[in-house]
Design a protein around this motif. Structure first.
Motif, PDB file in Angstrom:
ATOM      1  N   VAL A  17      17.688 -11.183  -2.514  1.00  9.54           N
ATOM      2  CA  VAL A  17      18.610 -10.084  -2.782  1.00  9.54           C
ATOM      3  C   VAL A  17      17.824  -8.955  -3.446  1.00  9.54           C
ATOM      4  CG1 VAL A  17      19.314 -11.121  -4.985  1.00  9.54           C
ATOM      5  CG2 VAL A  17      20.757  -9.385  -3.915  1.00  9.54           C
ATOM      6  N   GLY A  18      18.060  -7.727  -2.966  1.00  8.96           N
ATOM      7  CA  GLY A  18      17.390  -6.569  -3.519  1.00  8.96           C
ATOM      8  C   GLY A  18      18.309  -5.775  -4.422  1.00  8.96           C
ATOM      9  N   ARG A  67      20.392   0.231   4.068  1.00  9.20           N
ATOM     10  CA  ARG A  67      21.514  -0.432   4.733  1.00  9.20           C
ATOM     11  C   ARG A  67      21.698   0.046   6.166  1.00  9.20           C
ATOM     12  NH1 ARG A  67      25.536  -0.121  -0.529  1.00  9.20           N
ATOM     13  NH2 ARG A  67      24.689  -1.958  -1.608  1.00  9.20           N
ATOM     14  N   ARG A  68      21.290   1.287   6.431  1.00  3.62           N
ATOM     15  CA  ARG A  68      21.404   1.794   7.814  1.00  3.62           C
ATOM     16  C   ARG A  68      20.466   1.047   8.756  1.00  3.62           C
ATOM     17  NH1 ARG A  68      22.230   6.917   5.251  1.00  3.62           N
ATOM     18  NH2 ARG A  68      19.979   7.363   5.261  1.00  3.62           N
ATOM     19  N   VAL A  69      19.287   0.693   8.291  1.00  2.00           N
ATOM     20  CA  VAL A  69      18.310   0.056   9.182  1.00  2.00           C
ATOM     21  C   VAL A  69      18.210  -1.454   8.971  1.00  2.00           C
ATOM     22  CG1 VAL A  69      16.957   2.148   9.464  1.00  2.00           C
ATOM     23  CG2 VAL A  69      16.402   0.595   7.602  1.00  2.00           C
ATOM     24  N   ARG A  70      18.721  -1.952   7.833  1.00  2.00           N
ATOM     25  CA  ARG A  70      18.658  -3.390   7.542  1.00  2.00           C
ATOM     26  C   ARG A  70      20.031  -3.865   7.069  1.00  2.00           C
ATOM     27  NH1 ARG A  70      14.276  -0.866   5.277  1.00  2.00           N
ATOM     28  NH2 ARG A  70      12.365  -1.218   6.498  1.00  2.00           N
ATOM     29  N   PRO A  71      21.027  -3.809   7.933  1.00  2.00           N
ATOM     30  CA  PRO A  71      22.398  -4.123   7.502  1.00  2.00           C
ATOM     31  C   PRO A  71      22.586  -5.554   7.045  1.00  2.00           C
ATOM     32  CG  PRO A  71      22.270  -3.931   9.887  1.00  2.00           C
ATOM     33  CD  PRO A  71      20.961  -3.452   9.369  1.00  2.00           C
ATOM     34  N   ASP A  95      14.548  -9.254  -5.747  1.00  2.00           N
ATOM     35  CA  ASP A  95      13.585  -8.193  -5.477  1.00  2.00           C
ATOM     36  C   ASP A  95      14.052  -6.949  -6.218  1.00  2.00           C
ATOM     37  OD1 ASP A  95      11.552  -6.661  -4.384  1.00  2.00           O
ATOM     38  OD2 ASP A  95      12.593  -6.341  -2.484  1.00  2.00           O
ATOM     39  N   LEU A  96      13.492  -6.725  -7.407  1.00  2.00           N
ATOM     40  CA  LEU A  96      13.915  -5.609  -8.247  1.00  2.00           C
ATOM     41  C   LEU A  96      13.173  -4.342  -7.825  1.00  2.00           C
ATOM     42  CD1 LEU A  96      15.531  -4.584 -10.671  1.00  2.00           C
ATOM     43  CD2 LEU A  96      13.656  -5.349 -12.153  1.00  2.00           C
ATOM     44  N   GLY A  97      13.880  -3.212  -7.840  1.00  2.00           N
ATOM     45  CA  GLY A  97      13.283  -1.977  -7.344  1.00  2.00           C
ATOM     46  C   GLY A  97      13.062  -2.035  -5.849  1.00  2.00           C
ATOM     47  N   VAL A 137      12.783  -3.028   2.478  1.00  2.00           N
ATOM     48  CA  VAL A 137      11.715  -3.511   3.351  1.00  2.00           C
ATOM     49  C   VAL A 137      10.988  -4.686   2.706  1.00  2.00           C
ATOM     50  CG1 VAL A 137      10.016  -1.825   2.482  1.00  2.00           C
ATOM     51  CG2 VAL A 137       9.752  -2.792   4.766  1.00  2.00           C
ATOM     52  N   SER A 138      10.840  -4.670   1.384  1.00  2.00           N
ATOM     53  CA  SER A 138      10.204  -5.797   0.693  1.00  2.00           C
ATOM     54  C   SER A 138      11.139  -6.995   0.631  1.00  2.00           C
ATOM     55  CB  SER A 138       9.778  -5.380  -0.716  1.00  2.00           C
ATOM     56  OG  SER A 138      10.856  -4.802  -1.434  1.00  2.00           O
ATOM     57  N   THR A 139      12.423  -6.762   0.479  1.00  2.00           N
ATOM     58  CA  THR A 139      13.406  -7.852   0.444  1.00  2.00           C
ATOM     59  C   THR A 139      13.430  -8.578   1.783  1.00  2.00           C
ATOM     60  OG1 THR A 139      14.723  -6.323  -0.908  1.00  2.00           O
ATOM     61  CG2 THR A 139      15.758  -8.401  -0.270  1.00  2.00           C
ATOM     62  N   GLU A 140      13.373  -7.815   2.849  1.00  2.00           N
ATOM     63  CA  GLU A 140      13.342  -8.391   4.196  1.00  2.00           C
ATOM     64  C   GLU A 140      12.115  -9.275   4.373  1.00  2.00           C
ATOM     65  OE1 GLU A 140      14.451  -6.436   8.391  1.00  2.00           O
ATOM     66  OE2 GLU A 140      12.640  -5.605   7.492  1.00  2.00           O
TER      67      GLU A 140
END
Length: 230
Positions: A77-78, A90-94, A57-59, A64-67
């Protein structure tokens, strides 16, 4: 606060996104009237991901898009240029793998990924052709690309109204919800200057991809361009 110019120098783009990182996801949802969630789901569906696939997932920004991509069971992987966006993510999607890197020099070996995607970020590249060629390099032969990007509404009356929203209303709304409203002036200008669906299709074909097709979302406000690695 900073904003990039339409020559899209990477340090300016990175600084601009650093400045909007703290409220980026919320601002996007407000400005798109909640359509951003559906656009992410459509991107995942268009990639045709299967469990065990590897997808870049580039950019990726805050991830949120990677998730969303990982909901398919694929390993997603983003990668993004903005450290501020990555830290906010990283704070919200560790648990989401997020890396810092340059789209024009991807830190991956040839043919690493089964699929690659870029959402609302190709428009910010200083050299879109080079970014598309790098994505082709790291994709295996037969692998898939999906570009999710703002485009040109197909209905003339709707396009006129949409451009008015971009240039007048969007910056005003951004002042109420964004940590860097000037960045959304750049957003509006960059969308207006971006090629239409056929124009982007031609750029993708010129960059080592084949079987290029597109599908409009929200009347052409956004288009999904799909392609296959030769």
């Amino acid at each position: 606060m900073s904003r990039a110019q339409l020559d899209k120098q990477p340090h300016e783009v990175a600084a601009m996104f650093d400045g909007v990182a703290s409220k980026y996801d919320l601002t996007n949802t407000v400005l798109s009237f909640g359509q951003d969630r559906g656009w992410r789901r459509a991107t995942r569906s268009a990639l045709g991901l299967r469990p065990g696939d590897r997808v870049l997932d580039l950019g990726a920004g805050t991830g949120v898009s990677t998730e969303e991509l990982a909901r398919s069971g694929a390993y997603a992987v983003g990668l993004d240029l903005s450290l501020g966006m990555l830290l906010a993510g990283r704070r919200v999607r560790p648990d989401v793998p997020l890396l810092a890197g340059d789209a024009l020099r991807l830190p991956f070996a040839d043919a690493t990924f089964d699929a690659v995607t870029i959402s609302f970020a190709l428009r910010n590249m200083v050299d879109t052709g080079a970014a598309l060629r790098e994505l082709a390099r790291v994709t295996r032969p037969g692998g898939r690309l999906v570009v999710c990007e703002f485009s040109h509404p197909t209905n003339r009356a709707f396009r006129t109204a949409y451009l008015s929203y971009l240039m007048r209303s969007l910056p005003a709304v951004a002042r109420a919800v964004s940590s860097n409203p000037d960045a959304y002036v750049y957003l509006a200008e960059s969308i207006r200057a971006w090629p239409d669906q056929a124009g982007l299709s031609a750029r993708i074909m010129e960059s080592g991809w084949e079987k290029v097709a597109w599908r409009n979302l929200t009347g052409g406000v956004v288009a999904l361009h799909r392609a296959v690695r030769a």
